[in-house]
Design a protein around this motif. Structure first.
Motif, PDB file in Angstrom:
ATOM      1  N   PRO A  12      63.176   6.777 -18.720  1.00 60.44           N
ATOM      2  CA  PRO A  12      63.165   5.831 -19.845  1.00 60.44           C
ATOM      3  C   PRO A  12      64.283   4.792 -19.725  1.00 60.44           C
ATOM      4  N   ARG A  13      63.972   3.583 -20.168  1.00 63.49           N
ATOM      5  CA  ARG A  13      64.986   2.535 -20.219  1.00 63.49           C
ATOM      6  C   ARG A  13      65.300   2.251 -21.689  1.00 63.49           C
ATOM      7  N   ARG A  14      66.485   1.755 -21.963  1.00 65.14           N
ATOM      8  CA  ARG A  14      66.894   1.429 -23.331  1.00 65.14           C
ATOM      9  C   ARG A  14      66.617  -0.046 -23.602  1.00 65.14           C
ATOM     10  N   VAL A  15      66.030  -0.288 -24.779  1.00 64.85           N
ATOM     11  CA  VAL A  15      65.692  -1.642 -25.204  1.00 64.85           C
ATOM     12  C   VAL A  15      66.131  -1.784 -26.657  1.00 64.85           C
ATOM     13  N   ARG A  20      67.077  -2.407 -33.599  1.00 65.27           N
ATOM     14  CA  ARG A  20      66.895  -0.967 -33.380  1.00 65.27           C
ATOM     15  C   ARG A  20      66.898  -0.683 -31.889  1.00 65.27           C
ATOM     16  N   GLU A  21      67.393   0.495 -31.539  1.00 63.21           N
ATOM     17  CA  GLU A  21      67.435   0.896 -30.137  1.00 63.21           C
ATOM     18  C   GLU A  21      66.243   1.817 -29.844  1.00 63.21           C
ATOM     19  N   TRP A  22      65.582   1.544 -28.714  1.00 63.17           N
ATOM     20  CA  TRP A  22      64.380   2.271 -28.305  1.00 63.17           C
ATOM     21  C   TRP A  22      64.554   2.800 -26.895  1.00 63.17           C
ATOM     22  N   LEU A  23      63.916   3.933 -26.614  1.00 66.96           N
ATOM     23  CA  LEU A  23      63.718   4.408 -25.253  1.00 66.96           C
ATOM     24  C   LEU A  23      62.285   4.045 -24.893  1.00 66.96           C
ATOM     25  N   VAL A  24      62.096   3.373 -23.774  1.00 70.76           N
ATOM     26  CA  VAL A  24      60.765   2.952 -23.349  1.00 70.76           C
ATOM     27  C   VAL A  24      60.480   3.601 -22.001  1.00 70.76           C
ATOM     28  N   ALA A  25      59.370   4.316 -21.929  1.00 71.20           N
ATOM     29  CA  ALA A  25      59.005   4.995 -20.682  1.00 71.20           C
ATOM     30  C   ALA A  25      57.530   4.786 -20.391  1.00 71.20           C
ATOM     31  N   ASP A  26      57.211   4.611 -19.118  1.00 65.16           N
ATOM     32  CA  ASP A  26      55.820   4.591 -18.695  1.00 65.16           C
ATOM     33  C   ASP A  26      55.282   6.006 -18.817  1.00 65.16           C
ATOM     34  N   VAL A  27      54.067   6.127 -19.358  1.00 61.98           N
ATOM     35  CA  VAL A  27      53.461   7.446 -19.515  1.00 61.98           C
ATOM     36  C   VAL A  27      52.047   7.448 -18.969  1.00 61.98           C
ATOM     37  N   SER A  28      51.650   8.590 -18.455  1.00 59.30           N
ATOM     38  CA  SER A  28      50.276   8.845 -18.061  1.00 59.30           C
ATOM     39  C   SER A  28      49.693   9.700 -19.174  1.00 59.30           C
ATOM     40  N   SER A 119      65.106  15.777 -24.345  1.00 60.06           N
ATOM     41  CA  SER A 119      64.118  15.976 -23.281  1.00 60.06           C
ATOM     42  C   SER A 119      63.567  14.652 -22.782  1.00 60.06           C
ATOM     43  N   ILE A 120      63.307  13.727 -23.701  1.00 56.66           N
ATOM     44  CA  ILE A 120      62.804  12.416 -23.300  1.00 56.66           C
ATOM     45  C   ILE A 120      63.847  11.672 -22.476  1.00 56.66           C
ATOM     46  N   GLU A 121      65.089  11.712 -22.931  1.00 58.34           N
ATOM     47  CA  GLU A 121      66.159  11.038 -22.197  1.00 58.34           C
ATOM     48  C   GLU A 121      66.335  11.616 -20.799  1.00 58.34           C
ATOM     49  N   ALA A 122      66.046  12.914 -20.656  1.00 53.69           N
ATOM     50  CA  ALA A 122      66.155  13.570 -19.355  1.00 53.69           C
ATOM     51  C   ALA A 122      64.928  13.325 -18.480  1.00 53.69           C
ATOM     52  N   GLY A 123      63.876  12.713 -19.040  1.00 53.55           N
ATOM     53  CA  GLY A 123      62.675  12.402 -18.273  1.00 53.55           C
ATOM     54  C   GLY A 123      61.694  13.555 -18.157  1.00 53.55           C
ATOM     55  N   HIS A 124      61.771  14.538 -19.056  1.00 57.63           N
ATOM     56  CA  HIS A 124      60.840  15.674 -19.029  1.00 57.63           C
ATOM     57  C   HIS A 124      59.534  15.329 -19.738  1.00 57.63           C
ATOM     58  N   ALA A 125      58.439  15.999 -19.349  1.00 55.99           N
ATOM     59  CA  ALA A 125      57.158  15.836 -20.042  1.00 55.99           C
ATOM     60  C   ALA A 125      57.289  16.403 -21.435  1.00 55.99           C
TER      61      ALA A 125
END
Length: 128
Positions: A12-15, A20-28, A119-125
């Motif tokens: 995830p990247r921070r935007v 407001r601060e967001w975590l944005v991640a590509d998801v399948s 968990s999201i910040e760590a990149g876990h499903a």
């Protein structure tokens, strides 16, 4: 009750948007094939996934599937969103599978479930 597991395909990247601060991640979100569902297995062919992927844009991301009085309820209800919303789905597209960006509101995720945020910040499903 169906659970959609959105697998992060990038860290995830921070935007910052609108203060407001967001975590944005590509998801399948969904791959073509037979997937389990609340009514039994269901076939998700690629042509169905590709019919209207933009319908997913703006869909709320909530922790688990909301239940009230033992019955599943819509995640789009304002009371449900107050209790369990983590963010929204945006930029959905079908490219061999259904993919999108998960926009996680950091403040909301911290309030709803600090462990899920970690968990999201760590990149876990994470099941959403």
């Amino acid at each position: 009750m169906e659970t959609l597991t959105a697998n992060l395909s990038s860290k995830p990247r921070r935007v910052t948007r609108h203060g407001r601060e967001w975590l944005v991640a590509d998801v399948s979100m969904i791959v073509p094939g037979v997937l389990p569902g609340s009514q039994g297995p269901l076939l998700y062919p690629l042509d169905e996934l590709g019919k209207n992927p933009s319908a997913w844009n703006g869909v709320p991301i909530v922790l688990g599937h909301p239940v009230e009085n033992g019955h599943p309820v819509s995640a789009r209800d304002p009371d449900v969103l107050d209790k369990s919303q983590l963010g929204h789905i945006y930029r959905a597209q079908a490219n061999g599978k259904l993919t999108a960006e998960a926009w996680i509101d950091i403040e909301a995720a911290r309030r709803v479930s600090p462990s899920t945020l970690a968990s999201i910040e760590a990149g876990h499903a994470v099941d959403v």
